[in-house]
Design a protein around this motif. Structure first.
Motif, PDB file in Angstrom:
ATOM      1  N   ILE A 208       0.860  -1.194   0.000  1.00 30.34           N
ATOM      2  CA  ILE A 208       0.000   0.000   0.000  1.00 30.34           C
ATOM      3  C   ILE A 208       0.893   1.239   0.000  1.00 30.34           C
ATOM      4  CG2 ILE A 208      -1.899   1.193   1.142  1.00 30.34           C
ATOM      5  CD1 ILE A 208      -2.732  -1.470   2.380  1.00 30.34           C
ATOM      6  N   THR A 209       0.942   1.914  -1.169  1.00 30.57           N
ATOM      7  CA  THR A 209       1.912   2.993  -1.394  1.00 30.57           C
ATOM      8  C   THR A 209       1.231   4.357  -1.377  1.00 30.57           C
ATOM      9  OG1 THR A 209       3.185   1.532  -2.845  1.00 30.57           O
ATOM     10  CG2 THR A 209       3.644   3.888  -3.026  1.00 30.57           C
ATOM     11  N   LEU A 210       1.924   5.329  -0.818  1.00 25.79           N
ATOM     12  CA  LEU A 210       1.497   6.728  -0.873  1.00 25.79           C
ATOM     13  C   LEU A 210       2.565   7.532  -1.595  1.00 25.79           C
ATOM     14  CD1 LEU A 210      -0.478   8.995   0.547  1.00 25.79           C
ATOM     15  CD2 LEU A 210       1.586   9.444   1.849  1.00 25.79           C
ATOM     16  N   GLU A 211       2.151   8.323  -2.596  1.00 22.01           N
ATOM     17  CA  GLU A 211       3.065   9.320  -3.181  1.00 22.01           C
ATOM     18  C   GLU A 211       3.003  10.553  -2.299  1.00 22.01           C
ATOM     19  OE1 GLU A 211       1.942  10.229  -7.190  1.00 22.01           O
ATOM     20  OE2 GLU A 211       3.293   8.714  -8.004  1.00 22.01           O
ATOM     21  N   ALA A 212       4.175  11.087  -1.962  1.00 19.59           N
ATOM     22  CA  ALA A 212       4.172  12.202  -1.018  1.00 19.59           C
ATOM     23  C   ALA A 212       5.082  13.320  -1.483  1.00 19.59           C
ATOM     24  CB  ALA A 212       4.616  11.718   0.361  1.00 19.59           C
ATOM     25  N   ASN A 213       4.689  14.535  -1.104  1.00 15.45           N
ATOM     26  CA  ASN A 213       5.552  15.688  -1.327  1.00 15.45           C
ATOM     27  C   ASN A 213       6.407  15.878  -0.067  1.00 15.45           C
ATOM     28  OD1 ASN A 213       6.472  18.486  -1.286  1.00 15.45           O
ATOM     29  ND2 ASN A 213       5.256  18.675  -3.139  1.00 15.45           N
ATOM     30  N   PRO A 214       7.726  15.992  -0.204  1.00 19.25           N
ATOM     31  CA  PRO A 214       8.582  16.062   0.998  1.00 19.25           C
ATOM     32  C   PRO A 214       8.137  17.129   1.994  1.00 19.25           C
ATOM     33  CG  PRO A 214       9.930  15.875  -0.975  1.00 19.25           C
ATOM     34  CD  PRO A 214       8.516  16.022  -1.440  1.00 19.25           C
ATOM     35  N   ASN A 215       7.611  18.244   1.509  1.00 19.49           N
ATOM     36  CA  ASN A 215       7.221  19.334   2.413  1.00 19.49           C
ATOM     37  C   ASN A 215       6.092  18.969   3.366  1.00 19.49           C
ATOM     38  OD1 ASN A 215       8.951  21.223   1.587  1.00 19.49           O
ATOM     39  ND2 ASN A 215       7.419  22.732   0.959  1.00 19.49           N
ATOM     40  N   ASP A 216       5.299  17.976   3.002  1.00 18.71           N
ATOM     41  CA  ASP A 216       4.114  17.658   3.812  1.00 18.71           C
ATOM     42  C   ASP A 216       4.441  16.732   4.984  1.00 18.71           C
ATOM     43  OD1 ASP A 216       2.626  19.050   1.952  1.00 18.71           O
ATOM     44  OD2 ASP A 216       2.213  17.262   0.742  1.00 18.71           O
ATOM     45  N   ILE A 217       5.680  16.229   5.055  1.00 13.54           N
ATOM     46  CA  ILE A 217       5.958  15.125   5.976  1.00 13.54           C
ATOM     47  C   ILE A 217       6.602  15.591   7.278  1.00 13.54           C
ATOM     48  CG2 ILE A 217       7.053  12.861   6.214  1.00 13.54           C
ATOM     49  CD1 ILE A 217       4.867  13.180   3.957  1.00 13.54           C
ATOM     50  N   THR A 218       5.901  15.315   8.369  1.00 13.84           N
ATOM     51  CA  THR A 218       6.482  15.495   9.702  1.00 13.84           C
ATOM     52  C   THR A 218       6.521  14.097  10.331  1.00 13.84           C
ATOM     53  OG1 THR A 218       4.309  15.721  10.689  1.00 13.84           O
ATOM     54  CG2 THR A 218       5.409  17.766   9.986  1.00 13.84           C
ATOM     55  N   ARG A 219       7.213  13.979  11.444  1.00 18.85           N
ATOM     56  CA  ARG A 219       7.263  12.675  12.128  1.00 18.85           C
ATOM     57  C   ARG A 219       5.846  12.226  12.515  1.00 18.85           C
ATOM     58  NH1 ARG A 219      10.422  10.003  16.271  1.00 18.85           N
ATOM     59  NH2 ARG A 219       9.355   8.005  16.471  1.00 18.85           N
ATOM     60  N   ALA A 220       5.040  13.169  13.040  1.00 17.26           N
ATOM     61  CA  ALA A 220       3.683  12.810  13.490  1.00 17.26           C
ATOM     62  C   ALA A 220       2.834  12.354  12.304  1.00 17.26           C
ATOM     63  CB  ALA A 220       3.034  14.011  14.179  1.00 17.26           C
ATOM     64  N   TYR A 221       2.965  13.063  11.169  1.00 10.63           N
ATOM     65  CA  TYR A 221       2.163  12.700   9.992  1.00 10.63           C
ATOM     66  C   TYR A 221       2.616  11.340   9.451  1.00 10.63           C
ATOM     67  CZ  TYR A 221      -0.234  13.348   5.468  1.00 10.63           C
ATOM     68  OH  TYR A 221      -1.037  13.210   4.356  1.00 10.63           O
ATOM     69  N   ALA A 222       3.942  11.087   9.450  1.00 10.13           N
ATOM     70  CA  ALA A 222       4.452   9.792   8.975  1.00 10.13           C
ATOM     71  C   ALA A 222       3.881   8.666   9.836  1.00 10.13           C
ATOM     72  CB  ALA A 222       5.980   9.790   9.005  1.00 10.13           C
ATOM     73  N   GLU A 223       3.779   8.898  11.135  1.00  9.06           N
ATOM     74  CA  GLU A 223       3.228   7.852  12.019  1.00  9.06           C
ATOM     75  C   GLU A 223       1.743   7.643  11.744  1.00  9.06           C
ATOM     76  OE1 GLU A 223       4.406   8.913  15.985  1.00  9.06           O
ATOM     77  OE2 GLU A 223       6.450   8.188  15.622  1.00  9.06           O
ATOM     78  N   GLU A 224       1.035   8.748  11.470  1.00  8.24           N
ATOM     79  CA  GLU A 224      -0.396   8.606  11.142  1.00  8.24           C
ATOM     80  C   GLU A 224      -0.560   7.789   9.858  1.00  8.24           C
ATOM     81  OE1 GLU A 224      -2.053  12.817  13.026  1.00  8.24           O
ATOM     82  OE2 GLU A 224      -2.047  12.540  10.855  1.00  8.24           O
ATOM     83  N   LEU A 225       0.316   8.057   8.888  1.00 12.01           N
ATOM     84  CA  LEU A 225       0.225   7.327   7.613  1.00 12.01           C
ATOM     85  C   LEU A 225       0.454   5.833   7.844  1.00 12.01           C
ATOM     86  CD1 LEU A 225       2.183   9.828   5.330  1.00 12.01           C
ATOM     87  CD2 LEU A 225      -0.287   9.387   5.314  1.00 12.01           C
ATOM     88  N   ARG A 226       1.412   5.510   8.685  1.00 17.34           N
ATOM     89  CA  ARG A 226       1.666   4.093   8.979  1.00 17.34           C
ATOM     90  C   ARG A 226       0.458   3.497   9.707  1.00 17.34           C
ATOM     91  NH1 ARG A 226       5.172   3.506  13.794  1.00 17.34           N
ATOM     92  NH2 ARG A 226       3.093   3.974  14.561  1.00 17.34           N
ATOM     93  N   ASP A 227      -0.076   4.235  10.705  1.00 15.54           N
ATOM     94  CA  ASP A 227      -1.199   3.708  11.494  1.00 15.54           C
ATOM     95  C   ASP A 227      -2.437   3.480  10.633  1.00 15.54           C
ATOM     96  OD1 ASP A 227       0.444   3.876  13.618  1.00 15.54           O
ATOM     97  OD2 ASP A 227      -0.476   5.667  14.490  1.00 15.54           O
TER      98      ASP A 227
END
Ligand code: SF4
Length: 393
Positions: free
Chosen positions: A97-116
């Motif tokens: 399950i892949t997400l395309e992401a823009n580097p500017n949108d990524i924080t540690r908290a958001y990365a954890e939400e994406l994994r969860d």
């Protein structure tokens, strides 16, 4: 059932929103429409429900969220869409399950939400490591944001990460490309997608070149850049499994392999393409029209699966077309090429006998190699693949 439907299905989800438009981009994506994200999510849920139900809960083994910029969505929006997917499709436990992401949108908290919420693979649009080139591209991130995003994803537990890079654009030098590659490799990606710039109609980049404000891209220099990348990545044990894609062992993108093997996938969201049930189709480009189509009375005299009210073009694929598409996409697979037995199981004929004259000519020219198990491009064929593909269409 079409042969391509005998394998587990893939799902592509198109998120058609971006904060800014990059100068080379011709994808179906729109700025200043963020106010439509909530109604879009509801329309997408209805489309997923429509196609999943009519396909009798197809088994999914990959889901790819592309765009556009999927990382503009929030956790609750992803969760709602994932709930619809799981209600209407049978998602394999080990699905990619892949997400395309823009580097500017990524924080540690958001990365954890994406994994969860369910993602297990990410693809970051790095493009280049150089500030001047990012500015030419009108990208909204700077190079530091890429390293921060990679770090955030790693700390959140993602062990499958791709970086996208572009080469062969105006003013780029072999030295700046080598440096971009080195900086990308220093981030230890599991996968790299390297795309030669293609000047697309309607993009600012093409206009600048046509007006003489930028030099024409230099094809010979782009070929040198490609060869440099092939060499450098081979030294570091990245396997080039497709013309533009390299992966560490076990990290090839299963979703993209679905396309290259010409197996079935469903596309949802505005401007998505799909191939399932023996049909190729595309959905409405405009987000507004898409939302309207999926909000209207859905009790219509529907066509066959995988048609939905958002579908704009819907074409049955005949056998000759399926053969050509299978050949052209399969030859992009550098390692495996096209497996002759599988091809024969699919079409009832040996692929070499279908195109004997062309394959013998390419083999004599050193562009393809043919053995009893497979047909694939040679090193030279990789560089001249367009010549091979043109003749097989
Ligand atoms: S972020 Fe991606 S989809 Fe959006 S404009 Fe840039 S290249 Fe296109």
């Amino acid at each position: 059932m079409a042969y391509s439907d005998k394998f587990p299905l893939s799902l592509y989800i198109h998120i058609p929103f971006c904060t800014t438009k990059c100068s080379y981009c011709a994808f179906n994506t729109y700025t200043h429409l963020e106010h439509l994200i909530d109604p879009f999510v509801q329309a997408l849920q209805r489309e997923i429900e429509w196609v999943g139900r009519r396909g009798h809960r197809p088994v999914l083994h990959t889901i790819f969220w592309g765009g556009g910029t999927p990382s503009l969505l929030q956790k609750a929006q992803f969760a709602a869409i994932f709930a619809s997917i799981r209600e209407n499709f049978d998602v394999r436990p080990n699905a990619e399950i892949t997400l395309e992401a823009n580097p500017n949108d990524i924080t540690r908290a958001y990365a954890e939400e994406l994994r969860d919420v369910g993602f297990n693979r990410v693809s970051l649009g790095m493009q280049t490591a150089h500030a001047g080139e990012l500015s030419l591209f009108r990208r909204r991130h700077n190079n530091d944001a890429v390293a921060l995003a990679v770090n955030a994803f790693r700390r959140a537990g993602f062990d499958s990460l791709n970086l996208d890079l572009i080469y062969g654009f105006p003013h780029q030098t072999l030295e700046s490309w080598a440096d971009t590659l080195n900086q990308a490799l220093a981030l230890k990606p599991d996968h790299l997608s390297l795309y030669g710039l293609s000047l697309e109609d309607g993009t600012p980049m093409k206009t600048w070149v046509m007006r003489g404000q930028l030099p024409e891209p230099d094809d010979d220099l782009a070929a040198d850049m490609y060869e440099l990348a092939c060499q450098r990545l081979a030294e570091l044990d990245y396997d080039q499994y497709e013309i533009s894609n390299w992966a560490l062992p076990g990290k090839a993108c299963r979703h993209n392999l679905q396309y290259w093997n010409n197996y079935s996938y469903v596309g949802v969201g505005p401007g998505a393409h799909g191939y399932a049930g023996g049909y190729r189709y595309a959905t409405l480009l405009s987000p507004q029209r898409y939302i309207k189509a999926m909000s209207s009375d859905l009790d219509v005299d529907a066509k066959a699966y995988p048609w939905t009210p958002a579908v704009e073009t819907f074409t049955q694929v005949d056998r000759d077309t399926e053969i050509s598409e299978t050949l052209i996409m399969g030859l992009r697979l550098i390692d495996t090429g096209i497996e002759r037995q599988e091809f024969e199981d699919r079409f009832g004929e040996d692929l070499v006998s279908i195109h004997r004259a062309a394959f013998e000519k390419f083999a004599d020219a050193g562009l393809v190699e043919i053995d009893s198990a497979r047909v694939r491009l040679t090193e030279r064929g990789k560089l001249l693949s367009n010549i091979v593909f043109r003749e097989l269409v």
